[in-house]
Design an enzyme around this catalytic site. Structure first.
Site, short mmCIF file in Angstrom:
data_model
loop_
_atom_site.label_atom_id
_atom_site.label_comp_id
_atom_site.label_asym_id
_atom_site.label_seq_id
_atom_site.Cartn_x
_atom_site.Cartn_y
_atom_site.Cartn_z
N ASP A 1 -27.48 -103.14 53.89
CA ASP A 1 -27.14 -103.93 52.69
C ASP A 1 -26.51 -105.27 53.09
O ASP A 1 -25.42 -105.29 53.67
CB ASP A 1 -26.15 -103.15 51.81
CG ASP A 1 -26.71 -101.80 51.37
OD1 ASP A 1 -27.88 -101.74 50.98
OD2 ASP A 1 -25.96 -100.81 51.41
N ASP B 1 -26.84 -103.09 60.16
CA ASP B 1 -26.41 -102.68 58.84
C ASP B 1 -27.59 -102.99 57.90
O ASP B 1 -28.46 -103.81 58.24
CB ASP B 1 -25.17 -103.49 58.45
CG ASP B 1 -24.75 -103.25 57.01
OD1 ASP B 1 -24.66 -102.08 56.61
OD2 ASP B 1 -24.55 -104.25 56.29
N ARG C 1 -18.87 -95.35 48.99
CA ARG C 1 -18.85 -95.35 47.52
C ARG C 1 -17.46 -94.97 46.99
O ARG C 1 -16.92 -95.63 46.12
CB ARG C 1 -19.91 -94.36 47.00
CG ARG C 1 -20.31 -94.60 45.57
CD ARG C 1 -21.39 -93.62 45.14
NE ARG C 1 -22.58 -93.66 45.97
CZ ARG C 1 -23.56 -92.76 45.94
NH1 ARG C 1 -23.48 -91.75 45.10
NH2 ARG C 1 -24.61 -92.86 46.73
C1 BG6 Z 1 -22.76 -100.03 52.11
C2 BG6 Z 1 -22.55 -101.13 51.09
O1 BG6 Z 1 -23.86 -100.31 52.89
O2 BG6 Z 1 -22.97 -98.79 51.45
C3 BG6 Z 1 -21.44 -100.77 50.12
O3 BG6 Z 1 -22.22 -102.32 51.79
C4 BG6 Z 1 -21.72 -99.42 49.49
O4 BG6 Z 1 -21.35 -101.77 49.14
C5 BG6 Z 1 -21.91 -98.37 50.59
O5 BG6 Z 1 -20.66 -99.03 48.64
C6 BG6 Z 1 -22.24 -97.00 50.03
O6 BG6 Z 1 -23.50 -97.07 49.41
P1 BG6 Z 1 -24.09 -95.95 48.44
O7 BG6 Z 1 -25.51 -96.42 48.24
O8 BG6 Z 1 -24.04 -94.67 49.19
O9 BG6 Z 1 -23.28 -95.95 47.22
MG MG Z 2 -23.61 -104.67 54.58
#
Ligand code: BG6
Ligand code: MG
Length: 215
Positions: A11, A9, A49
């Site tokens: 984030d 993963d 999201r």
């Molecule tokens: C995940 C994060 O990796 O991606 C979430 O942990 C986030 O917090 C999700 O909402 C979607 O990300 P993005 O950048 O497409 O809004």
């Molecule tokens: Mg994560």
């Protein structure tokens, strides 16, 4: 069975963008007068999201039109993307760069399995847009975590059967997805959040590949 690929993963595992996601949602929640704190944010980790917005707004989401929902998602994303400008190659979480190197040094395939549609931007800011054998992000699959799809797609990209993949995740939803995919799950974070994983470490720096590959 021998592990041949590691799917990470992004984030909260490789870099601390989980904190930026929190701040982006917090900013939006404050705009809209919705209560939100770090504890509530834990349920949003790994979640797409749109699903995050639904969790954040709760029943109040019913009062918003589709157009308004799109605007809310775009506003949070703008807050988030603005924070990405500050990321540099110095912003790996402790031990993350070393872990990536070790995975490659051991001859394993290495892939990203992230729900984020900003994955390429983050990897570029970190200076590693070409490091991975496969990138499975928020554009590749329809069903988000806890569905296993993002990881199964990553396994396909690197040509390794699911049973020979291990996933490193900081989110409960991600650990669940990895388990449903039939992969080895490695959780980063507290027991309450990722305790269902086969292996659990408090931080990325503590991940012990030796121990995982021995199994
Ligand atoms: C995940 C994060 O990796 O991606 C979430 O942990 C986030 O917090 C999700 O909402 C979607 O990300 P993005 O950048 O497409 O809004
Ligand atoms: Mg994560």
């Amino acid at each position: 069975m021998t592990i041949k690929a590691i799917i990470l993963d992004l984030d909260g595992v490789i870099t601390d963008t989980a904190e930026y996601h929190y701040r982006g949602w917090k900013h939006l929640a404050d705009d809209e007068g919705v209560p939100f704190d770090r504890e509530a944010n834990d349920a949003l980790r790994g979640v797409s999201r749109r699903a995050s917005l639904e969790l954040l707004m709760g029943e109040a989401i019913a009062r918003y039109s589709e157009e308004q929902i799109q605007e809310l998602m775009a506003r949070k994303n703008a807050y988030y993307v603005a924070m990405l400008d500050s990321i540099t190659p110095a912003d790996f979480l402790p031990g993350a760069w070393e872990l990536l190197q070790e995975i490659k040094a051991r001859g394993l395939k290495v892939a990203i399995g992230s729900a984020s549609r900003n994955t390429m931007t983050v990897l570029t800011r970190l200076g590693i847009p070409d490091f991975f054998d496969g990138i499975s992000d928020g554009y590749g699959v329809v069903r988000a975590k806890p569905a296993p799809d993002v990881f199964v797609y990553a396994a396909g990209l690197v040509g390794v059967p699911v049973a020979q993949c291990a996933v490193i995740e900081d989110a409960e939803s991600g650990v669940e997805g990895a388990l449903v995919a039939g992969m080895v799950a490695i959780g980063i974070g507290p027991e309450e959040r990722v305790g269902k994983a086969h292996f659990r470490y408090d931080t990325t720096a503590q991940v012990n590949l030796e121990e995982i590959l021995r199994e």
